[in-house]
Every structure is written in C-alpha cells, then in structure tokens.
Design an enzyme around this catalytic site. Structure first.
Site, PDB file in Angstrom:
ATOM      1  N   ASP A   9      14.851  -4.283  -6.568  1.00 28.43           N
ATOM      2  CA  ASP A   9      13.908  -3.343  -7.202  1.00 28.43           C
ATOM      3  C   ASP A   9      14.382  -3.043  -8.619  1.00 28.43           C
ATOM      4  O   ASP A   9      14.510  -1.891  -9.024  1.00 28.43           O
ATOM      5  CB  ASP A   9      13.793  -2.059  -6.369  1.00 28.43           C
ATOM      6  N   HIS A  37       6.832   1.207 -15.330  1.00 27.49           N
ATOM      7  CA  HIS A  37       5.882   2.310 -15.078  1.00 27.49           C
ATOM      8  C   HIS A  37       4.848   2.492 -16.192  1.00 27.49           C
ATOM      9  O   HIS A  37       4.340   3.589 -16.393  1.00 27.49           O
ATOM     10  CB  HIS A  37       6.623   3.650 -14.856  1.00 27.49           C
ATOM     11  N   GLU A  46       7.324   3.333  -2.182  1.00 28.52           N
ATOM     12  CA  GLU A  46       8.614   3.751  -2.746  1.00 28.52           C
ATOM     13  C   GLU A  46       8.396   4.747  -3.869  1.00 28.52           C
ATOM     14  O   GLU A  46       9.099   5.741  -3.996  1.00 28.52           O
ATOM     15  CB  GLU A  46       9.368   2.517  -3.288  1.00 28.52           C
ATOM     16  N   ASP A  71       7.846  -4.112 -11.282  1.00 31.90           N
ATOM     17  CA  ASP A  71       8.179  -3.021 -10.358  1.00 31.90           C
ATOM     18  C   ASP A  71       7.038  -2.820  -9.375  1.00 31.90           C
ATOM     19  O   ASP A  71       6.153  -2.023  -9.633  1.00 31.90           O
ATOM     20  CB  ASP A  71       8.455  -1.743 -11.156  1.00 31.90           C
ATOM     21  N   HIS A  82       9.804  -3.157  -2.588  1.00 31.82           N
ATOM     22  CA  HIS A  82       8.658  -2.314  -2.226  1.00 31.82           C
ATOM     23  C   HIS A  82       7.326  -2.897  -2.667  1.00 31.82           C
ATOM     24  O   HIS A  82       7.208  -3.486  -3.728  1.00 31.82           O
ATOM     25  CB  HIS A  82       8.848  -0.865  -2.679  1.00 31.82           C
TER      26      HIS A  82
END
Ligand SMILES: [Zn+2]
Length: 411
Positions: free
Chosen positions: A292, A363, A264, A230, A218
């Site tokens: 991913d 994240h 995503e 990510d 993504h």
C-alpha cells in the site's frame, strides 16, 4: 470509494480475477462500510482580496449547507500549535492548519502531517471554529488538493484540504494583510451504510497448508482519481505475487493467502472485519505483508517478529539483495490493513517502497495509471513475490511479535 457504485464492481472484478488466476478457495467476506459523499465544493478568499481557492473535503467532513460558512482565518503552523490555542480564540472563525509535508523516501513526512488531518477538525470544533482548512498533505505544487480521512464524528466539522499553492497563497495574504476572510461551501454528507467485502484467494501450501503467509492490499480508493497508485498498484502486486508463485513447478510449504481489504481509506473496516473473523487462526498466520505504498521500487526490507528468529529474517533478506533491496534492521511496521493482525502478534515483513514521489499524487485527482512506470512496478512485484515465497517455504517461522511491539502508533 467504499460504499460507492464502483465498490461492488471492484469486488466482483477481484473475485473473477482471482478465479482466472486459478487461486484456491476464492471467496468474499462481508464488510459493512459507512457511505460518505463529497458533493459540490468551493472556497474563496472574500477579503481583503478576492481569490478563488482549490479545495477538497476531507473524508468524513461535515457539510456547510448550500449557503456555506464564512469566517476570519486563524492560522496555526502545526497540530501542537492548534492544541495550544486558548479556548474561544477560534470561535466563529476558520482554522487554517498550515504545515508543509516533508518529502522523504520512507514517507515519514506524511505520517507527521496525517495526525493533524485526522485530529485537527475535532480540536477546531471544540474551539468553536466553523470550519477547518488544511494545507494538503502533499509534496507537490500542483493546484490539486489531497483528500484523506479525518476522525469519525457524529457531527463533523466542515473540513477541507487546500491545494499546496493555495495554502501558500492564503499564508502570504495573512502575512501581508494580517487578516483574511474565507467562504467555504462543502456538500459533503454521510448517507448511511453499504455492504462491501474483503476478497480472498490462496495458493495452497504443499506441506503445511493451514499455515498462512498473508499478502494484503486494499480494494478501495478515494473518489478523486482512479486510485491507481493507492491502491490499485498494491492490488496488482498482491495478485502478481500469487500468480508467479502458483506458476512455479513446486508450491511453497505454506499457503499464500491474498487478502484484498475493503475500505482501508475511510475506516479500516475490512482490516477489522478480517481480524475479527480470523482472530482465532491468528497463530496460523506465519507472517503478514502489505502493499500500500504505490508502484515504485522496493529499496529495503524490515521485519517484526520474535527476536530469537532473526537469523531467518537475515537469510530471507539475502534473497532480495539481487533486486537492490537492502536489509534494514529497524523494526518493521507494516501498513494499516495488517495492523490489527500485528496487534494479535502476527509477525510482519515490511517491504519498503520508495515513497519519494508517492505524496505528489496521493489522494488527488492525479492518482491515475499514467503515473506508474511498468518496469519499476514489475521490480516491486518481484520483491514481494520473492519475500512471500521465501516466508512460505522456510523451515521455521518468526514466532510471535513481542507484546510491547504490537500496538499501532496512537493517533
Ligand atoms: Zn492506501
């Protein structure tokens, strides 16, 4: 992040890069995404001991207004405990969901916690809470909070992740003083929709060009870091797979299709758009793979397909052994972006990357490119390229995924 000024820049970069790699049929397919912005955010314990807390809003969180919200904290140790709270027990309060993330090579600790992040705010809202604080889904002890999506809601509760050290701090205060009052200011807000795109390019097969081996990743990331692991790393793996296969003297029998999915992280919009547009050619998709899970090594390969074709998977897995990838006979899942294809019966090749370190930075503002070890990363790309080539060149196929194995986990 989807809908941000960086989104169209990423789409243009991907299209240009695929053309530079001489991929065929390079194009974009439009995807509508909702735009959400973080704004300013802060939190502190106001009583019994003043202490600033490191927080970051969950994706899709509501805002608190400039004056913020304040409430006594109700701590629960799990999503199950949150669901068991009696009605009104959290009215006017701040729910603190304090479940540690277990470190695991396969990332399974994250899966358990992600359900709480996704569903927790909605449950807390029903209980009358003014906000939810979540112990970050992270295996680190850095003083950085981990964002991630919560379930969409027309009037979302303000919900934020606490850094792991701050979650432990708040837990200790509650443990010793039996009470804690927290003030939370979140500037989070949605701001309409934006246009994004899936970016697609191919290496055309030499014998059966209409049959597709899909490798996905993504293009979006969360807003806090660079999105290097990510999912910049996955984008690199997918493009490298296409690059090395197109550089071979002989093309594989089938077409390799690279799909860089839009959004995503905050709605899976690109994956749904792809499945809608390409649903009729689902039968032409021989297998789907997704990168991913960062930039660390692939240690195992799983598969999901017609069990009658298992010998083909065994043969394919043998090719990965020199790369220290072992065959794992547990059913493959694949990532989020290929899940709509799996629901249409498309078989999955599931290359399992080592996720031991992944949730340390996932994240967070720490998701930057220095976390990637180029040598290890190259080995992961080599495993994807080998598996993609083998699937694209094998005589037979993997049939269809059986009806009972198509559905994703219910969150
Ligand atoms: Zn991702």
């Amino acid at each position: 992040m989807a809908g941000s000024p960086g989104d169209p820049v990423a789409v243009a970069w991907a299209e240009r890069t695929m053309k530079e790699l001489s991929l065929a049929d390079v194009h974009t397919e439009p995807v509508t995404v909702r735009r959400w912005e973080r704004g300013d955010e802060s939190a502190q314990i106001v009583a019994p001991v003043p202490q600033r807390l490191v927080v970051t809003a969950l994706g899709g969180s509501g805002g608190t207004g400039a004056r913020g919200v304040e409430g006594d904290v109700v701590e629960v140790a799990s999503l199950a405990d949150l669901e068991k709270l009696p009605p009104d027990s959290a009215r006017g309060k701040i729910v603190f969901l304090d479940a540690p993330t277990r470190r695991a090579r396969d990332g399974s600790g994250y899966g358990e916690g992600a359900r709480g992040r996704y569903r927790g705010p909605g449950i807390a809202k029903k209980l009358g809470a003014v906000a939810l604080l979540l112990r970050s889904l992270g295996t680190d002890h850095d003083r950085l909070a981990h964002t991630g999506a919560m379930a969409a809601d027309d009037h979302p509760l303000p919900a934020a992740a606490l850094s792991v050290p701050d979650a432990e701090l708040l837990h200790r205060v509650l443990d010793e003083k039996k009470t804690a009052r927290v003030r939370l200011v979140l500037g989070a807000h949605t701001s309409g929709e934006a246009r994004s795109a899936n970016v697609i390019g191919e290496v055309t097969g030499r014998e059966r060009p209409l049959e597709i081996v899909l490798v996905g990743a993504h293009l979006d990331s969360w807003d806090l870091g660079e999105g290097a692991i990510d999912d910049g790393a996955g984008v690199g793996i997918a493009l490298e797979t296409a690059r090395v296969i197109s550089a071979l003297p002989t093309r594989p029998r089938r077409t390799l299709r690279v799909v860089l999915f839009a959004n995503e992280e905050h709605g899976l919009d690109g994956a749904h758009a792809y499945a809608t547009v390409h649903g009729q050619e689902a039968l032409k998709h021989v297998v789907a793979m997704e990168a991913d899970f960062g930039a660390d090594a692939v240690y195992a390969v799983r598969w999901l397909g017609d069990l009658a074709t298992r010998d083909r998977f065994v043969a394919l897995a043998r090719l990965l052994a020199p790369l220290d990838v072992e065959r794992d006979d547990a059913p493959g899942g694949g990532g989020a972006d290929v899940s709509p294809l799996r629901e249409l019966g498309v078989p999955i090749l599931d290359l399992r990357q080592d996720g031991s370190r992944y949730f340390d930075v996932h994240h967070t503002a720490n998701d930057t490119v220095d976390k990637i070890d180029p040598g290890v990363y190259a080995s992961a790309a080599a495993a994807f390229a080998t598996a993609a080539w083998a699937a694209a060149d094998m005589e037979g196929d993997f049939g269809r995924v059986e009806e009972t194995s198509r559905k994703s986990k219910d969150w």
